[in-house]
Design a protein around this motif. Structure first.
Motif, mmCIF file in Angstrom:
data_model
loop_
_atom_site.group_PDB
_atom_site.id
_atom_site.type_symbol
_atom_site.label_atom_id
_atom_site.label_comp_id
_atom_site.label_asym_id
_atom_site.label_seq_id
_atom_site.Cartn_x
_atom_site.Cartn_y
_atom_site.Cartn_z
ATOM 1 N N GLN A 221 0.834 -1.200 0.000
ATOM 2 C CA GLN A 221 0.000 0.000 0.000
ATOM 3 C C GLN A 221 0.874 1.258 0.000
ATOM 4 N N ALA A 222 1.850 1.293 0.879
ATOM 5 C CA ALA A 222 2.746 2.454 0.935
ATOM 6 C C ALA A 222 3.566 2.566 -0.352
ATOM 7 N N MET A 223 4.022 1.440 -0.876
ATOM 8 C CA MET A 223 4.826 1.464 -2.095
ATOM 9 C C MET A 223 3.984 1.904 -3.292
ATOM 10 N N SER A 224 2.709 1.511 -3.301
ATOM 11 C CA SER A 224 1.826 1.914 -4.400
ATOM 12 C C SER A 224 1.542 3.410 -4.350
ATOM 13 N N GLU A 225 1.327 3.925 -3.141
ATOM 14 C CA GLU A 225 1.084 5.358 -2.994
ATOM 15 C C GLU A 225 2.309 6.158 -3.446
ATOM 16 N N MET A 226 3.489 5.668 -3.101
ATOM 17 C CA MET A 226 4.710 6.332 -3.530
ATOM 18 C C MET A 226 4.848 6.262 -5.047
ATOM 19 N N ALA A 227 4.497 5.123 -5.629
ATOM 20 C CA ALA A 227 4.591 4.959 -7.079
ATOM 21 C C ALA A 227 3.662 5.923 -7.801
ATOM 22 N N ILE A 228 2.461 6.073 -7.289
ATOM 23 C CA ILE A 228 1.505 7.003 -7.907
ATOM 24 C C ILE A 228 2.042 8.432 -7.859
ATOM 25 N N ALA A 229 2.567 8.815 -6.698
ATOM 26 C CA ALA A 229 3.078 10.179 -6.534
ATOM 27 C C ALA A 229 4.295 10.417 -7.422
ATOM 28 N N GLN A 230 5.226 9.462 -7.444
ATOM 29 C CA GLN A 230 6.458 9.645 -8.199
ATOM 30 C C GLN A 230 6.234 9.582 -9.706
ATOM 31 N N SER A 231 5.318 8.715 -10.121
ATOM 32 C CA SER A 231 5.116 8.536 -11.562
ATOM 33 C C SER A 231 4.496 9.756 -12.216
ATOM 34 N N SER A 245 -6.071 -4.168 -10.492
ATOM 35 C CA SER A 245 -7.332 -4.190 -9.742
ATOM 36 C C SER A 245 -7.379 -3.104 -8.682
ATOM 37 N N SER A 246 -6.190 -2.628 -8.257
ATOM 38 C CA SER A 246 -6.143 -1.549 -7.270
ATOM 39 C C SER A 246 -6.114 -0.170 -7.925
ATOM 40 N N GLY A 247 -6.181 -0.140 -9.263
ATOM 41 C CA GLY A 247 -6.306 1.131 -9.960
ATOM 42 C C GLY A 247 -5.013 1.768 -10.423
ATOM 43 N N LEU A 248 -3.904 1.048 -10.386
ATOM 44 C CA LEU A 248 -2.634 1.637 -10.818
ATOM 45 C C LEU A 248 -2.573 1.716 -12.340
ATOM 46 N N ASP A 249 -2.257 2.897 -12.858
ATOM 47 C CA ASP A 249 -2.094 3.020 -14.306
ATOM 48 C C ASP A 249 -0.704 2.515 -14.698
ATOM 49 N N GLU A 250 -0.422 2.574 -15.990
ATOM 50 C CA GLU A 250 0.835 1.986 -16.459
ATOM 51 C C GLU A 250 2.057 2.685 -15.884
ATOM 52 N N ALA A 251 2.028 3.977 -15.804
ATOM 53 C CA ALA A 251 3.180 4.712 -15.279
ATOM 54 C C ALA A 251 3.467 4.324 -13.835
ATOM 55 N N ALA A 252 2.414 4.231 -13.033
ATOM 56 C CA ALA A 252 2.593 3.845 -11.631
ATOM 57 C C ALA A 252 3.072 2.397 -11.521
ATOM 58 N N GLN A 253 2.550 1.538 -12.380
ATOM 59 C CA GLN A 253 3.006 0.145 -12.370
ATOM 60 C C GLN A 253 4.488 0.055 -12.664
ATOM 61 N N ARG A 254 4.937 0.777 -13.677
ATOM 62 C CA ARG A 254 6.344 0.714 -14.040
ATOM 63 C C ARG A 254 7.244 1.175 -12.896
ATOM 64 N N TYR A 255 6.853 2.224 -12.234
ATOM 65 C CA TYR A 255 7.628 2.713 -11.100
ATOM 66 C C TYR A 255 7.619 1.682 -9.972
ATOM 67 N N LEU A 256 6.432 1.110 -9.683
ATOM 68 C CA LEU A 256 6.301 0.150 -8.597
ATOM 69 C C LEU A 256 7.073 -1.139 -8.886
ATOM 70 N N TYR A 257 6.990 -1.623 -10.129
ATOM 71 C CA TYR A 257 7.694 -2.863 -10.474
ATOM 72 C C TYR A 257 9.200 -2.671 -10.394
ATOM 73 N N THR A 258 9.661 -1.490 -10.759
ATOM 74 C CA THR A 258 11.085 -1.197 -10.638
ATOM 75 C C THR A 258 11.512 -1.204 -9.174
ATOM 76 N N THR A 259 10.701 -0.584 -8.319
ATOM 77 C CA THR A 259 11.024 -0.504 -6.888
ATOM 78 C C THR A 259 11.055 -1.891 -6.254
ATOM 79 N N ILE A 260 10.056 -2.713 -6.572
ATOM 80 C CA ILE A 260 9.996 -4.062 -6.012
ATOM 81 C C ILE A 260 11.157 -4.912 -6.532
ATOM 82 N N SER A 261 11.427 -4.822 -7.823
ATOM 83 C CA SER A 261 12.522 -5.594 -8.407
ATOM 84 C C SER A 261 13.855 -5.208 -7.793
ATOM 85 N N ASP A 262 14.050 -3.922 -7.566
ATOM 86 C CA ASP A 262 15.297 -3.465 -6.952
ATOM 87 C C ASP A 262 15.436 -4.007 -5.525
ATOM 88 N N LYS A 263 14.317 -4.106 -4.815
ATOM 89 C CA LYS A 263 14.361 -4.626 -3.443
ATOM 90 C C LYS A 263 14.696 -6.118 -3.450
#
Length: 281
Positions: A221-231, A245-263
């Motif tokens: 949840q926190a990572m998704s909120e950060m992804a939305i803001a940063q994207s 399903s949680s409403g993330l658009d493509e830009a937010a997904q790309r940011y979030l997937y990068t963050t998770i992959s880096d972790k």
């Protein structure tokens, strides 16, 4: 897009007899290579065994590891004490379509052996990724090689593909994610052995080492909120991904997937460095 031999991957296919036969055969092969003709040492095996056997009901498990040879899976599960013959708790694994599904016979064997074909370069929304998601939705265990290909040199973990991260985000129940690092498979099955080819059979008298990490925690949840803001401030090229399903658009997904992959990559690299110092001590 249809799914390759999906009927053969079902647990009730011919009353489960083909699956039992394939799992038993491959399991015997894995045990022989890992524990009979070679030696395998596993650090922190109890964590993997606990999560495979008795994690909370309905919670899926994703294990991630480096990829050193075409034998990594299933031989990495062939160490002493691992329940590799149990078809119910056996892993599903993402397998390269161009290698494991080259013809109907290969396809049938790998399908009954709980492999999911993945087209490299086909993107995170290819049909078989949806199948992998369904397995997670059922609370099952999935193994992935997020680097995306075999690397046999001693080098830091490469940039990870986004497929694993996308499954973590899209799963209704956040999976437990367990990192694993192994070493030695490049000697058991070297890519360039004779005339630049792999040996016809696994080599013997080699030492395989596996380092099991601890589960990686994600506050999605926190990572998704950060992804939305940063994207909103970044420009990503878009190719038409659907919203999650949680409403993330493509830009937010790309940011979030990068963050998770880096972790995940950081956790794997930490294990790799620990493994090198552990083996020297």
């Amino acid at each position: 897009m249809s799914r390759t031999m999906e009927w053969a991957a079902r647990a009730d296919h011919l009353n489960g007899i083909p699956r039992k036969f394939v799992i038993a055969t491959i399991g015997s092969f894995a045990k022989s290579v890992a524990s009979l003709i070679n030696t395998t040492a596993v650090h922190n095996a109890d964590t993997l065994l606990r999560l495979v056997r008795s994690r909370p009901q309905g919670v899926p498990l994703i294990t991630v590891s480096n990829h050193m040879s075409t034998l990594d899976d299933p031989v990495m599960w062939g160490f002493k004490g691992f329940p590799i013959f149990d078809t119910k708790i056996a892993r599903w694994v993402l397998a390269a379509e161009d290698i494991c599904f080259k013809n109907p016979l290969y396809s049938y064997v790998f399908r009954t052996g709980k492999c999911i074909p993945i087209t490299r370069g086909g993107g995170i929304y290819q049909e078989h990724m949806n199948e992998a998601l369904e397995r997670l939705n059922n609370g099952e265990w999935l193994h992935t090689f997020p680097e995306g290909k075999v690397y046999q040199d001693d080098a830091p973990i490469r940039r990870l593909k986004w497929g694993t991260a996308s499954l973590i985000v899209r799963a209704p129940i956040t999976p437990t994610v367990l990192p694993i690092i192994h070493d030695g498979f490049h000697e058991v099955m070297p890519e360039k052995y004779m005339f630049g080819r792999r040996p016809p059979l696994p080599l013997c008298n080699k030492k395989i080492n596996m380092i099991i990490g601890d589960p990686i925690e994600f506050d999605l949840q926190a990572m998704s909120e950060m992804a939305i803001a940063q994207s909103r401030n970044d420009s990503f090229p878009t190719i038409g991904w659907p919203r999650t399903s949680s409403g993330l658009d493509e830009a937010a997904q790309r940011y979030l997937y990068t963050t998770i992959s880096d972790k995940i990559r950081a956790a794997m690299e930490k294990l790799r460095c620990y493994g090198k110092s552990f083996l020297k001590s």
